[in-house]
Structures are given as C-alpha cells and as structure tokens.
Design an enzyme around this catalytic site. Structure first.
Site, short mmCIF file in Angstrom:
data_model
loop_
_atom_site.label_atom_id
_atom_site.label_comp_id
_atom_site.label_asym_id
_atom_site.label_seq_id
_atom_site.Cartn_x
_atom_site.Cartn_y
_atom_site.Cartn_z
CB SER A 130 -0.90 1.25 -7.47
OG SER A 130 -0.91 1.69 -5.97
CE1 TYR A 155 -4.49 4.69 -9.46
CE2 TYR A 155 -5.32 3.71 -6.95
CZ TYR A 155 -4.39 3.90 -8.41
OH TYR A 155 -3.04 3.99 -8.40
CE LYS A 159 -2.67 2.22 -12.27
NZ LYS A 159 -2.20 2.99 -12.64
CB VAL A 223 -4.55 12.92 12.19
CG1 VAL A 223 -4.14 11.19 12.21
CG2 VAL A 223 -3.21 13.98 11.77
C1 UD1 Z 1 -4.13 6.30 -2.12
C2 UD1 Z 1 -4.30 3.96 -2.49
C3 UD1 Z 1 -2.74 4.32 -3.08
C4 UD1 Z 1 -3.00 5.01 -4.54
C5 UD1 Z 1 -2.77 7.07 -3.79
C6 UD1 Z 1 -2.45 7.39 -4.82
C7 UD1 Z 1 -5.01 2.65 -1.54
C8 UD1 Z 1 -4.87 1.71 -0.14
N1 UD1 Z 1 -4.14 3.54 -1.55
O1 UD1 Z 1 -2.70 5.92 -1.16
O2 UD1 Z 1 -2.98 2.97 -3.67
O3 UD1 Z 1 -2.04 5.15 -5.43
O4 UD1 Z 1 -3.74 6.86 -3.07
O5 UD1 Z 1 -3.17 8.61 -4.48
O6 UD1 Z 1 -6.24 2.64 -1.57
N2 UD1 Z 1 -3.65 11.17 5.68
C9 UD1 Z 1 -4.21 11.09 6.47
N3 UD1 Z 1 -4.93 12.86 6.19
C10 UD1 Z 1 -4.93 13.42 5.22
C11 UD1 Z 1 -4.53 12.60 3.78
C12 UD1 Z 1 -4.00 11.39 4.35
O7 UD1 Z 1 -4.82 11.13 7.76
O8 UD1 Z 1 -5.22 14.38 5.09
C13 UD1 Z 1 -3.21 8.83 5.96
C14 UD1 Z 1 -4.32 8.40 5.35
O9 UD1 Z 1 -5.60 7.74 6.24
C15 UD1 Z 1 -3.01 7.06 5.29
C16 UD1 Z 1 -2.14 7.69 4.80
O10 UD1 Z 1 -1.85 9.66 4.92
O11 UD1 Z 1 -3.27 6.58 6.62
C17 UD1 Z 1 -1.76 8.20 3.28
O12 UD1 Z 1 -2.11 8.54 3.02
P1 UD1 Z 1 -2.42 9.06 1.30
O13 UD1 Z 1 -1.65 10.04 0.77
O14 UD1 Z 1 -3.94 9.84 0.76
O15 UD1 Z 1 -2.19 7.58 0.46
P2 UD1 Z 1 -2.86 6.26 0.35
O16 UD1 Z 1 -3.72 6.57 0.96
O17 UD1 Z 1 -1.70 5.21 1.09
#
Ligand code: UD1
Length: 344
Positions: A130, A155, A159, A223
């Site tokens: 990852s 987690y 990795k 968000v």
């Molecule tokens: C995270 C992990 C990644 C992992 C993946 C697996 C980190 C930095 N990243 O990715 O290594 O492989 O999960 O599940 O630990 N968001 C919202 N609202 C929501 C959900 C998400 O605003 O309800 C935003 C988050 O703040 C982020 C973006 O959307 O900025 C993506 O989030 P998400 O899909 O959870 O992925 P990562 O956090 O990037």
C-alpha cells in the site's frame, strides 16, 4: 510462452481486489486457484467470477495462517508457479483496536506462505502492499524511491513489516522472486457489476460510502475536514480503477515467470492524478445523475493530507498504465451499488 496454462494461487481471492484479479488472470489464460477464509468476503463472489469468465476457479476455504492446511493445499495442487498474496485485514481503525489480529492475519500468513513456497517449489510471489508505507510524502507525486515513514497504524506497520520480511527472505533464498505492488486508492467495480466491493457493515472508505449515500442508505456523507492545505481544503488521493489494478497483477506475474529478477521489485500503482474528496463527490453526482448530500465535519485522525502516485516505473517496466477514466470508474461503482440493492 507456455505450452499449458501456468497455475497461479490467489490468497484472499474472494476479496475486493482479489476477485477482480482472479477475473483478469483467468481472462489472460492462467489456471487460477483461490484460498480464502471468507472472513471479509462471500462465497457468492465465485458465481460473479464464473458469470464474467465462464469458468470457476478452484476454491478452498482456508485461513492462510494455518500452516498445515496450506501445506496440504499446495501438496494437492502441485505445480503452482506463482502466488499473489492478498489475504489480509485492512481496516485502519480496527487495527488500532485489535493490533494482534493484524499482526497475525497479515504477517503470520505471509511468513507461512514464504516457509511453504520452497518446500513446494513455488518460486514467485506478488505482494499486495500500500502507498500507506510512504505516510505523508515530502515530494509529490510520490515515486518508489521516497522514504518509508513511520506507520500511523498497526495496519500500515504490517505492510511495512511484510515488505521487509520479503526482502530478507529473498536475500537469503534467491530461488524466490518477488514483486511488491503499492496500491493507491482502489475504487469501482467490474463493468458488468457481477463483482465489486462487498460492504461489510458501514463502510470506512470514501467511495462505498458515497454510493450508499446516493442510494439513500445514509442521510449524508461526512467530509472529514476542509481545512487542509489543498485547493478546496479537502484531502487528495489517487483513485485507481480496481480492474486496472487487477491487470497490473497479471503483468507482474508474467514478469516473474519470464524474467530472472534478483532483488524484489517495487511498483507504485496509481493513475498519477490526485482528486480531492469534494471533486470526487461532485464527479459521482454528475456522471450518475444522483445527489450525494454531504456535511463538512472535523478531520479524521491519522488521515494524510495529500498523496498521489508517480506510476512511471510500472509503465516503463511492467508496460502497465491505468486506463479507465474517473467517470467510468464512478459509474461502475454506482452500477455495483444498484446491483447490491437489487439483491437485497
Ligand atoms: C486508507 C489507508 C490505506 C488503506 C485503505 C484501505 C491510510 C493513510 N490510508 O486509505 O492505506 O489501504 O484505507 O481501506 O491509512 N473520507 C471522507 N468521508 C468518509 C470516508 C473517507 O471524507 O466517510 C475521506 C478521507 O478523509 C480521505 C479520503 O476520503 O481523505 C479517502 O479515504 P478512504 O477511502 O478511507 O481511504 P484512505 O484513508 O486514503
């Protein structure tokens, strides 16, 4: 070229990325074997795979940390040429609560596999890693030479540890070859909507939550923060179509089978483009003609501000490039969400 179809074992092959990779491997002519303990997936995924490819992979319900069961499996299915190791737990938040679950499932399963590979003359390993290993990179887009930062969760630590376990093992046993694939944010589903990401309870990840909100399953999406140092204040990620990601695994397996590589190779798998949370929500609304109500709330602990890939090494060496547009990918995510609703 091969006279018969090479046998490839996919651990975690009924999971999200695993199932899409099984489809890509089968379409490329590989003879695919799947082990999965179904802890975060459903056996019906095999029907979806069969619907797309017209074939069913060999499947056994096995926990990859079970040395005896894995040994028996590899004896029964002698002649496996390569393993793609997906089987792992992946919820960042849960890993903080239950670290040992993550060290067992993610690290012990890999150690078990590496112990068994030489015994069964399996020489090639593709590992599912990852971009989390980079933390918040100092330079964007991030390439494979960027330093590994201290992990922010158990987690993420698993990795990093797994990558090191592979490097040390290959160093000690040059008969094993390995490619480590660092994924950015995989999203979407197969265009047929026969397989996709199966939501397990309330999704933590952005796109499944967006799709469920559009379907009316949640009132609003939260968000997490709009005060980041980015153009619209929301976090930026590199969202990659899951089928594009799956095809990269096929090229990695082909490279291992055809080339005598010495040290483990590492590739970033992303599109090379960053998208903010708000841009993603807006694009989802436009391409699918739906509303995604949202509210801005505080930052989520442990979130990285912005990260996107420099995928040029994968393009140069693996001859792989992400092809799907974000619009196509978000359409596939919505189609899959609708299919999930029909099934209920
Ligand atoms: C995270 C992990 C990644 C992992 C993946 C697996 C980190 C930095 N990243 O990715 O290594 O492989 O999960 O599940 O630990 N968001 C919202 N609202 C929501 C959900 C998400 O605003 O309800 C935003 C988050 O703040 C982020 C973006 O959307 O900025 C993506 O989030 P998400 O899909 O959870 O992925 P990562 O956090 O990037």
């Amino acid at each position: 070229m091969f006279t018969s179809s090479p046998k490839v074992l996919v651990t975690g092959g009924t999971g999200y990325i695993g199932s899409h990779t099984v489809v890509a491997l089968m379409e490329a002519g590989f003879d695919v074997y799947v082990v999965d303990n179904l802890s975060n997936s459903n056996i019906e995924v095999l029907n979806g795979i069969e619907q797309i490819t017209g074939k069913r992979p060999v499947f056994e319900n096995i926990d990859c940390t079970d040395y005896v069961a894995m040994d028996k499996f590899l004896t029964k299915h002698e002649g496996i040429k390569a393993v793609i190791h997906f089987a792992a737990s992946k919820a960042v938040g849960e890993s903080v609560e239950l670290p040992l679950k993550y060290y067992r499932n993610n690290v012990v399963s890999l150690v078990t596999l590496l112990e068994l590979m030489p015994i069964h003359k399996v020489e090639n390993l593709v590992f599912s890693s990852s971009c989390t290993v980079y933390g918040q990179p100092d330079v964007l887009p991030v390439d494979e030479k960027a330093p590994i930062k201290k992990a922010l969760s158990p987690y993420g630590n698993t990795k990093q540890i797994c990558e090191e376990v592979i490097v040390d093992t290959v160093h000690a046993n040059p008969a094993i070859k390995s490619i480590l694939l660092r994924y950015f944010n995989p999203i979407g589903a197969h265009s047929s909507a026969a397989i996709g990401e199966l939501p397990n309870g309330v999704p933590n990840n952005l796109v499944p939550f967006v799709a469920q909100t559009a379907a009316g399953l949640h009132k609003k999406i939260k968000v997490f923060g709009n005060d980041y140092n980015t153009p619209d204040g929301t976090c930026i990620r590199d969202y990659i179509n899951v089928m594009d990601l799956a095809y990269a695994h096929v090229t990695a397996v082909e490279r291992l089978l055809n080339k005598d590589i010495q040290e483990p190779e590492v590739y970033n798998l992303g599109t090379g483009k960053g998208l903010s949370v708000m841009e993603l929500i807006k694009t989802f609304e436009v391409v699918n003609g739906v509303k995604v109500p949202y509210e801005i709330v505080g930052r989520r602990e442990g979130d990285i501000e912005q990260v996107w890939a420099n995928p040029s090494l994968a393009q140069k060496v693996l001859k792989w490039k992400a092809k799907a547009t974000i619009e196509e990918t978000l359409e596939s995510a919505w189609k899959w969400q609708q299919r999930c609703m029909e099934r209920k």
